[in-house]
Scaffold this motif. Sequence first.
Motif, PDB file in Angstrom:
ATOM      1  N   ASP A  63       0.825  -1.205   0.000  1.00 45.19           N
ATOM      2  CA  ASP A  63       0.000   0.000   0.000  1.00 45.19           C
ATOM      3  C   ASP A  63       0.864   1.261   0.000  1.00 45.19           C
ATOM      4  O   ASP A  63       0.538   2.253  -0.647  1.00 45.19           O
ATOM      5  N   ALA A  64       1.989   1.220   0.701  1.00 47.18           N
ATOM      6  CA  ALA A  64       2.895   2.369   0.736  1.00 47.18           C
ATOM      7  C   ALA A  64       3.528   2.596  -0.640  1.00 47.18           C
ATOM      8  O   ALA A  64       3.624   3.738  -1.095  1.00 47.18           O
ATOM      9  N   ILE A  65       3.943   1.519  -1.285  1.00 38.09           N
ATOM     10  CA  ILE A  65       4.558   1.656  -2.613  1.00 38.09           C
ATOM     11  C   ILE A  65       3.552   2.248  -3.603  1.00 38.09           C
ATOM     12  O   ILE A  65       3.892   3.116  -4.406  1.00 38.09           O
ATOM     13  N   LEU A  66       2.313   1.786  -3.529  1.00 42.17           N
ATOM     14  CA  LEU A  66       1.283   2.331  -4.415  1.00 42.17           C
ATOM     15  C   LEU A  66       1.072   3.819  -4.139  1.00 42.17           C
ATOM     16  O   LEU A  66       0.929   4.612  -5.071  1.00 42.17           O
ATOM     17  N   TYR A  95       4.114  10.721  -5.439  1.00 40.46           N
ATOM     18  CA  TYR A  95       5.440  11.198  -5.850  1.00 40.46           C
ATOM     19  C   TYR A  95       5.768  10.856  -7.302  1.00 40.46           C
ATOM     20  O   TYR A  95       6.582  11.527  -7.925  1.00 40.46           O
ATOM     21  N   GLY A  96       5.133   9.808  -7.808  1.00 38.48           N
ATOM     22  CA  GLY A  96       5.360   9.419  -9.198  1.00 38.48           C
ATOM     23  C   GLY A  96       4.360  10.038 -10.149  1.00 38.48           C
ATOM     24  O   GLY A  96       4.353   9.738 -11.335  1.00 38.48           O
ATOM     25  N   ASN A  97       3.497  10.920  -9.612  1.00 37.33           N
ATOM     26  CA  ASN A  97       2.498  11.621 -10.425  1.00 37.33           C
ATOM     27  C   ASN A  97       1.673  10.668 -11.281  1.00 37.33           C
ATOM     28  O   ASN A  97       1.414  10.929 -12.454  1.00 37.33           O
ATOM     29  N   THR A  98       1.270   9.545 -10.658  1.00 38.11           N
ATOM     30  CA  THR A  98       0.458   8.553 -11.355  1.00 38.11           C
ATOM     31  C   THR A  98      -0.748   8.222 -10.478  1.00 38.11           C
ATOM     32  O   THR A  98      -0.837   7.130  -9.908  1.00 38.11           O
ATOM     33  N   PRO A  99      -1.686   9.165 -10.336  1.00 32.71           N
ATOM     34  CA  PRO A  99      -2.799   8.968  -9.417  1.00 32.71           C
ATOM     35  C   PRO A  99      -3.698   7.786  -9.762  1.00 32.71           C
ATOM     36  O   PRO A  99      -4.396   7.270  -8.899  1.00 32.71           O
ATOM     37  N   LEU A 153      10.290   2.201  -9.404  1.00 27.03           N
ATOM     38  CA  LEU A 153       9.078   1.415  -9.243  1.00 27.03           C
ATOM     39  C   LEU A 153       8.610   0.897 -10.591  1.00 27.03           C
ATOM     40  O   LEU A 153       8.895   1.493 -11.629  1.00 27.03           O
ATOM     41  N   SER A 154       7.874  -0.187 -10.543  1.00 24.22           N
ATOM     42  CA  SER A 154       7.156  -0.701 -11.699  1.00 24.22           C
ATOM     43  C   SER A 154       5.678  -0.545 -11.365  1.00 24.22           C
ATOM     44  O   SER A 154       5.214  -1.043 -10.330  1.00 24.22           O
ATOM     45  N   VAL A 155       4.950   0.172 -12.219  1.00 22.00           N
ATOM     46  CA  VAL A 155       3.562   0.516 -11.920  1.00 22.00           C
ATOM     47  C   VAL A 155       2.642  -0.001 -13.012  1.00 22.00           C
ATOM     48  O   VAL A 155       2.939   0.152 -14.205  1.00 22.00           O
ATOM     49  N   GLN A 156       1.545  -0.605 -12.589  1.00 24.07           N
ATOM     50  CA  GLN A 156       0.529  -1.029 -13.549  1.00 24.07           C
ATOM     51  C   GLN A 156      -0.581   0.011 -13.569  1.00 24.07           C
ATOM     52  O   GLN A 156      -1.093   0.413 -12.528  1.00 24.07           O
ATOM     53  N   LYS A 157      -0.904   0.409 -14.792  1.00 23.04           N
ATOM     54  CA  LYS A 157      -1.909   1.448 -15.005  1.00 23.04           C
ATOM     55  C   LYS A 157      -2.560   1.179 -16.351  1.00 23.04           C
ATOM     56  O   LYS A 157      -1.860   1.036 -17.355  1.00 23.04           O
ATOM     57  N   ASN A 206      -1.164  -1.480 -18.573  1.00 16.60           N
ATOM     58  CA  ASN A 206       0.204  -1.247 -19.018  1.00 16.60           C
ATOM     59  C   ASN A 206       1.115  -1.216 -17.799  1.00 16.60           C
ATOM     60  O   ASN A 206       0.710  -0.768 -16.732  1.00 16.60           O
ATOM     61  N   THR A 207       2.340  -1.668 -17.973  1.00 18.21           N
ATOM     62  CA  THR A 207       3.337  -1.579 -16.921  1.00 18.21           C
ATOM     63  C   THR A 207       4.317  -0.486 -17.309  1.00 18.21           C
ATOM     64  O   THR A 207       4.877  -0.518 -18.411  1.00 18.21           O
ATOM     65  N   ILE A 208       4.487   0.481 -16.421  1.00 17.25           N
ATOM     66  CA  ILE A 208       5.383   1.594 -16.713  1.00 17.25           C
ATOM     67  C   ILE A 208       6.414   1.740 -15.595  1.00 17.25           C
ATOM     68  O   ILE A 208       6.101   1.516 -14.423  1.00 17.25           O
ATOM     69  N   PRO A 209       7.641   2.115 -15.954  1.00 15.40           N
ATOM     70  CA  PRO A 209       8.652   2.371 -14.917  1.00 15.40           C
ATOM     71  C   PRO A 209       8.506   3.793 -14.397  1.00 15.40           C
ATOM     72  O   PRO A 209       8.170   4.719 -15.144  1.00 15.40           O
TER      73      PRO A 209
END
Length: 92
Positions: free
Chosen positions: A23-26, A32-36, A53-57, A60-63
């Motif tokens: 939950d903290a990483i998300l 901070y990663g501007n990916t709300p 981080l690797s983020v799913q949005k 798509n997976t984005i770094p």
Amino acid sequence: MADPITPAISDRICKHMNEDHQDAILLYAKVYGNTPDAQVAQMLSIDPQGMNLSVQKDNNTIPIRIEFDHQLKDSEDAHHTLIYMIKQAKGK
């Protein structure tokens, strides 16, 4: 005594964060990663300057690279900085 942030220490921190603090990483990704609209996030690495981080949005997976506000001195500084960032993010 705290350890310098080596690749092995980065792996240890990331493993702990990914297993116990997803939950903290998300929240890091969203604030901070501007990916709300991030749905899932994983910590890949941490170094004295920032974290990756690797983020799913949207299927798509984005770094994402998040820079710290100061250069981390060691693993203890990393611990305190990550906690501080969560407290700040929850206040936003």
